[in-house]
Scaffold this motif. Structure first.
Motif, mmCIF file in Angstrom:
data_model
loop_
_atom_site.group_PDB
_atom_site.id
_atom_site.type_symbol
_atom_site.label_atom_id
_atom_site.label_comp_id
_atom_site.label_asym_id
_atom_site.label_seq_id
_atom_site.Cartn_x
_atom_site.Cartn_y
_atom_site.Cartn_z
ATOM 1 N N VAL A 296 -9.848 -0.468 -2.765
ATOM 2 C CA VAL A 296 -10.157 0.577 -3.749
ATOM 3 C C VAL A 296 -9.128 0.587 -4.887
ATOM 4 O O VAL A 296 -9.490 0.689 -6.064
ATOM 5 N N HIS A 297 -7.840 0.480 -4.516
ATOM 6 C CA HIS A 297 -6.795 0.653 -5.529
ATOM 7 C C HIS A 297 -6.569 -0.606 -6.360
ATOM 8 O O HIS A 297 -6.157 -0.523 -7.515
ATOM 9 N N THR A 298 -6.865 -1.779 -5.784
ATOM 10 C CA THR A 298 -6.813 -3.010 -6.590
ATOM 11 C C THR A 298 -7.961 -2.997 -7.594
ATOM 12 O O THR A 298 -7.778 -3.307 -8.783
ATOM 13 N N PRO B 252 4.398 -1.442 -8.456
ATOM 14 C CA PRO B 252 3.369 -1.135 -7.459
ATOM 15 C C PRO B 252 2.670 0.179 -7.796
ATOM 16 O O PRO B 252 3.109 0.906 -8.691
ATOM 17 N N ASP B 253 1.615 0.448 -7.073
ATOM 18 C CA ASP B 253 0.901 1.734 -7.089
ATOM 19 C C ASP B 253 -0.077 1.841 -8.265
ATOM 20 O O ASP B 253 0.335 1.846 -9.430
ATOM 21 N N SER B 254 -1.347 1.984 -7.927
ATOM 22 C CA SER B 254 -2.386 1.977 -8.970
ATOM 23 C C SER B 254 -2.196 3.093 -10.000
ATOM 24 O O SER B 254 -2.456 2.891 -11.185
ATOM 25 N N SER B 255 -1.745 4.264 -9.566
ATOM 26 C CA SER B 255 -1.585 5.364 -10.534
ATOM 27 C C SER B 255 -0.480 5.029 -11.533
ATOM 28 O O SER B 255 -0.649 5.210 -12.746
ATOM 29 N N ALA B 256 0.657 4.540 -10.999
ATOM 30 C CA ALA B 256 1.764 4.156 -11.884
ATOM 31 C C ALA B 256 1.327 3.023 -12.811
ATOM 32 O O ALA B 256 1.659 3.014 -14.004
ATOM 33 N N PHE C 1 -9.875 11.854 -1.188
ATOM 34 C CA PHE C 1 -11.140 11.318 -0.642
ATOM 35 C C PHE C 1 -10.889 9.984 0.065
ATOM 36 O O PHE C 1 -11.399 9.734 1.163
ATOM 37 N N PHE C 2 -10.065 9.143 -0.574
ATOM 38 C CA PHE C 2 -9.735 7.853 0.049
ATOM 39 C C PHE C 2 -9.062 8.092 1.404
ATOM 40 O O PHE C 2 -9.449 7.494 2.408
ATOM 41 N N ARG C 3 -8.102 8.990 1.434
ATOM 42 C CA ARG C 3 -7.338 9.253 2.668
ATOM 43 C C ARG C 3 -8.248 9.825 3.764
ATOM 44 O O ARG C 3 -8.167 9.425 4.924
ATOM 45 N N ILE D 266 -3.731 -9.672 1.156
ATOM 46 C CA ILE D 266 -4.446 -8.756 2.068
ATOM 47 C C ILE D 266 -3.415 -8.306 3.104
ATOM 48 O O ILE D 266 -3.013 -9.096 3.970
ATOM 49 N N PRO D 267 -2.940 -7.057 2.984
ATOM 50 C CA PRO D 267 -1.791 -6.647 3.802
ATOM 51 C C PRO D 267 -1.957 -6.884 5.306
ATOM 52 O O PRO D 267 -0.972 -7.170 5.982
ATOM 53 N N ILE D 268 -3.211 -6.796 5.824
ATOM 54 C CA ILE D 268 -3.354 -6.995 7.279
ATOM 55 C C ILE D 268 -3.389 -8.478 7.668
ATOM 56 O O ILE D 268 -3.423 -8.795 8.853
ATOM 57 N N ILE E 8 -12.652 7.282 3.041
ATOM 58 C CA ILE E 8 -12.755 5.818 2.953
ATOM 59 C C ILE E 8 -11.819 5.137 3.950
ATOM 60 O O ILE E 8 -12.228 4.221 4.671
ATOM 61 N N HIS E 9 -10.580 5.571 4.000
ATOM 62 C CA HIS E 9 -9.613 4.894 4.871
ATOM 63 C C HIS E 9 -10.035 4.961 6.336
ATOM 64 O O HIS E 9 -10.089 3.928 7.015
ATOM 65 N N PRO E 10 -10.396 6.168 6.874
ATOM 66 C CA PRO E 10 -10.822 6.175 8.281
ATOM 67 C C PRO E 10 -12.089 5.354 8.535
ATOM 68 O O PRO E 10 -12.171 4.651 9.543
ATOM 69 N N GLY F 19 4.507 -1.925 1.141
ATOM 70 C CA GLY F 19 3.654 -2.923 1.785
ATOM 71 C C GLY F 19 2.195 -2.805 1.365
ATOM 72 O O GLY F 19 1.344 -3.562 1.816
ATOM 73 N N LEU F 20 1.891 -1.850 0.488
ATOM 74 C CA LEU F 20 0.504 -1.629 0.072
ATOM 75 C C LEU F 20 0.172 -2.444 -1.181
ATOM 76 O O LEU F 20 1.070 -2.806 -1.963
ATOM 77 N N ILE F 21 -1.112 -2.702 -1.381
ATOM 78 C CA ILE F 21 -1.608 -3.292 -2.622
ATOM 79 C C ILE F 21 -2.262 -2.166 -3.428
ATOM 80 O O ILE F 21 -2.720 -1.187 -2.823
ATOM 81 N N PRO F 22 -2.253 -2.278 -4.762
ATOM 82 C CA PRO F 22 -1.880 -3.397 -5.622
ATOM 83 C C PRO F 22 -0.428 -3.305 -6.115
ATOM 84 O O PRO F 22 0.199 -2.256 -6.042
ATOM 85 N N VAL F 23 -0.016 -4.477 -6.656
ATOM 86 C CA VAL F 23 1.261 -4.572 -7.382
ATOM 87 C C VAL F 23 0.984 -5.459 -8.592
ATOM 88 O O VAL F 23 0.239 -6.437 -8.464
HETATM 89 N N1 LIG Z 1 -1.118 5.093 -3.717
HETATM 90 C C1 LIG Z 1 -1.391 3.695 -3.582
HETATM 91 C C2 LIG Z 1 -2.333 3.467 -2.413
HETATM 92 C C3 LIG Z 1 -2.519 1.988 -2.157
HETATM 93 C C4 LIG Z 1 -3.309 1.717 -0.877
HETATM 94 O O1 LIG Z 1 -3.608 2.610 -0.079
HETATM 95 N N2 LIG Z 1 -3.650 0.433 -0.716
HETATM 96 C C5 LIG Z 1 -4.400 0.014 0.460
HETATM 97 C C6 LIG Z 1 -5.617 -0.791 0.037
HETATM 98 S S1 LIG Z 1 -6.716 0.138 -0.973
HETATM 99 C C7 LIG Z 1 -3.551 -0.909 1.310
HETATM 100 O O2 LIG Z 1 -2.699 -1.624 0.814
HETATM 101 N N3 LIG Z 1 -3.800 -0.881 2.628
HETATM 102 C C8 LIG Z 1 -3.150 -1.757 3.550
HETATM 103 C C9 LIG Z 1 -2.418 -1.057 4.645
HETATM 104 O O3 LIG Z 1 -2.615 0.173 4.808
HETATM 105 O O4 LIG Z 1 -1.659 -1.749 5.314
HETATM 106 C C10 LIG Z 1 -2.010 3.166 -4.893
HETATM 107 O O5 LIG Z 1 -2.606 3.973 -5.620
HETATM 108 O O6 LIG Z 1 -1.857 1.973 -5.209
#
Ligand SMILES: N[C@@H](CCC(=O)N[C@@H](CS)C(=O)NCC(=O)O)C(=O)O
Length: 223
Positions: free
Chosen positions: A10-12, A63-67, A102-104, A32-34, A107-109, A50-54
């Motif tokens: 979603v954030h990429t 890093p961080d889509s909002s930033a 909403f994502f938290r 792909i972090p996993i 979508i995430h679960p 450790g999250l994407i995007p950067v």
């Molecule tokens: N606040 C962060 C959230 C980034 C985020 O949640 N990225 C997810 C993919 S959409 C991720 O990297 N998930 C991998 C994990 O949880 O290990 C942003 O806006 O970039």
């Protein structure tokens, strides 16, 4: 500009849509972090969470889509995605934050239960997914339905609010769900229009191979 991430995230996708709206090119480095084999060797420096995007813009790492969207708007202001008008700006950033929730909560679960757990050999908790869909998602759709109108969500142009809603709902559809036109007519119609706009059409075409690889169909996104 180099973007580390994968468009199914979603954030990429949020960053890619903003880059497309601004007419800026980027090189995608699939991370792909996993999947540890996809991580650059300096990943912990690039992404402290450790999250994407950067992004890497020359020697600048962010890093961080909002930033990243704030940075892109400051650096390339000709086509803004964050409105200048104080009220529109406030509302657009609020809707972006709301989609973070909403994502938290939705979508995430769902993604975890339906995609990550099976990949890791676990059994999906269908009860959890059912609760998310029947109890949690309706609250968000009810509110967003009240915000959706005939044009863009905020002001007279595409903004971070449309990008945030669109990127989350694309993944919702990949997960086999839809925004019911009967229950949420305004939100459903708004999203249908959004995915036919040139930047979404371009984005969906670019990410189609990734979607197919994961067994995600774009059929329910077609006009
Ligand atoms: N606040 C962060 C959230 C980034 C985020 O949640 N990225 C997810 C993919 S959409 C991720 O990297 N998930 C991998 C994990 O949880 O290990 C942003 O806006 O970039």
């Amino acid at each position: 500009m180099k973007l580390h991430g994968v468009p199914l995230s979603v954030h990429t996708r949020k960053v890619q849509l903003a880059l497309r709206a601004k007419g800026l090119d980027h090189e995608l480095n699939v991370v792909i972090p996993i999947l540890p084999e996809t991580l650059p060797t300096n990943w912990s420096q690039l992404s402290p969470t450790g999250l994407i995007p950067v992004i890497e813009d020359g020697d600048f790492i962010l890093p961080d889509s909002s930033a990243i969207l704030q940075y892109l708007d400051a650096k390339h202001p000709a086509i803004p995605v964050i409105p200048a008008d104080p009220r529109e700006r406030g509302r657009a950033l609020w809707i972006e934050a709301y989609l973070g929730a909403f994502f938290r909560d939705v979508i995430h679960p769902l993604f975890h239960q339906r995609v990550v757990a099976p990949m890791q050999g676990g059994a999906p908790d269908t009860g959890l997914s059912d609760r998310v869909l029947s109890e949690v998602a309706p609250r968000y759709f009810g509110y967003l339905g009240g915000e959706a109108r005939s044009g863009w969500l905020v002001g007279e142009a595409l903004s971070i609010a449309d990008i945030a809603v669109g990127t989350n709902l694309v993944l919702f559809h990949y997960l086999g769900e839809t925004v019911s036109p009967a229950r949420y007519p305004a939100l459903s119609a708004y999203f249908r229009r959004l995915v036919t706009t040139p930047i979404f059409v371009e984005q969906l075409a670019a990410e189609k191979p990734f979607a197919e690889q994961m067994g995600f169909s774009q059929d329910s996104l077609a006009a």
